[in-house]
Motif scaffolding. Sequence first.
Motif, PDB file in Angstrom:
ATOM      1  N   SER A 327      36.476  42.095  38.929  1.00 43.65           N
ATOM      2  CA  SER A 327      37.502  41.513  39.795  1.00 43.65           C
ATOM      3  C   SER A 327      36.874  40.365  40.577  1.00 43.65           C
ATOM      4  N   PRO A 328      37.663  39.362  40.977  1.00 41.58           N
ATOM      5  CA  PRO A 328      37.099  38.260  41.771  1.00 41.58           C
ATOM      6  C   PRO A 328      36.394  38.737  43.032  1.00 41.58           C
ATOM      7  N   SER A 329      36.943  39.745  43.691  1.00 43.74           N
ATOM      8  CA  SER A 329      36.311  40.219  44.925  1.00 43.74           C
ATOM      9  C   SER A 329      34.958  40.847  44.644  1.00 43.74           C
ATOM     10  N   ALA A 330      34.813  41.574  43.513  1.00 44.77           N
ATOM     11  CA  ALA A 330      33.523  42.170  43.158  1.00 44.77           C
ATOM     12  C   ALA A 330      32.501  41.098  42.833  1.00 44.77           C
ATOM     13  N   VAL A 331      32.943  40.036  42.128  1.00 43.53           N
ATOM     14  CA  VAL A 331      32.038  38.929  41.801  1.00 43.53           C
ATOM     15  C   VAL A 331      31.651  38.187  43.074  1.00 43.53           C
ATOM     16  N   ASP A 332      32.599  37.985  43.973  1.00 47.04           N
ATOM     17  CA  ASP A 332      32.296  37.316  45.243  1.00 47.04           C
ATOM     18  C   ASP A 332      31.204  38.053  46.007  1.00 47.04           C
TER      19      ASP A 332
END
Length: 466
Positions: A327-332
Amino acid sequence: MSSFRPLCAAIALSACASAGSVPATAEAAASGSISVSGAGRVPVSWWRQSGAVYAPLTACVQAFRLMHIPQSFTPDGWVVGDLPDGSQTPPTAGPLDIWFWQPAHGDTVTYAGPVDAHAVERNGQFWIAMDAFQSLLTAFHVQTSWQGSAFVVRDPVPQVALPPSGVMSSAVQVEGDSWPEPWFYGEAGVTSLALYNPLSPALPIRLVTQDGFSGEVLIEVKSHDVPGEVHQYSARMYDGRLQATVLLPFSGRLDVQVDEVQNEASLALKPIAFSRAIECAAQSLPQTRLGLLQSWLINDNESAGIRDLAVSVVRAAGLPDSAAHPSPSAVDAEIEAVSDWASRHIWYNWPAYKSGQVPWQQMTTTLSLGHGVCQDISGVAAGLLRALGIPALVVQGQALGLLGWGSHQWDEAWDGQRWLVFDPTFDAVYTSSTGIGPPVSVSHKDFDPPPSVFAQNHRGGQIANW
């Protein structure tokens, strides 16, 4: 070792007895195509007469456009290859003569030809004998074949899967096929058995030098059509021999240069080979793909050791592997962990910055020393992220620092949804600007800030060469 590779051809428009009109006994036309593998196809109505097959000149021009091979029409005729542009009006009558040129040392060329291409005129169009067209394509290092009514142009090299880093430490080559590349200048003893490969983004390079150099080489790929599009790869040369395949990042006309790195800190380079004859028909890589490529400064982002370090940074931050939950939040969160690590563990080299004596350092050197300047800190962050499979780019522009506005580098990383901007150099908080030592803390002021806030101390910015 002499090097011969026909690179360009001119179709002369002067009188020639071999060209003429189609006789009344000519056969009927048939529908088909000229197909360029991986690039597209051009519909063609073939004209056959006396066992020969002809295609309209306009279709042949379109086929070369698909291959991104430059061409123009001059008073001397149709020019295919590396010659100055002229008017773009195809001739409708006249003979067809093909001229080749052969590179020698330096930029000297010698001409051979003309070669009769057995052209004919029909219905106000100029038609080209496909046997001659096939010979011309062979000069550009591509293979051709007939498949029913389709004339197919394809790579002579088998399609290979290059690693995400874009560099393979071997030169892909078909057995028995040793087309020489037109490498210019450098030392007189440089020879090459590299393949010219215009339909695929993979460029095999095989060089031999007389100096017996062992060490790092810098391979620079520069777009001839779009200023500023440059990428620099890292590869190893052993005992004067280089064998590598690089993924060409840009489409169209490319300049490729190979330099021995004589001194890393001062970036003292020895040019050994240069080619101005690469025509890549493949599409330019998107930024997300560029963000995974190996480079000279970020040289070991694909190695097991760097991957292990990147994974340990993420685990030390208590984060799960985002590959399982991308997910984008996990990558962030992973990007933030890597940025924080680079801020804490790569100490700023204040003496080098203040004296203006900023050394060049590859990523492995920076990790070994534990210090560097903005380009080194941002390079380490980008390399660690690439090792995790997260596209990352080093951006060069200007920033407001201790000595005012000046050159600076920071990062962008792709989280699957957007490019996240961060500056691990500016997020390291120092209370002293003398010597080399750890920061007292790490802030997040320059990690993913609103654009208006980031613009207060950053301006400009373009993707760095590496």
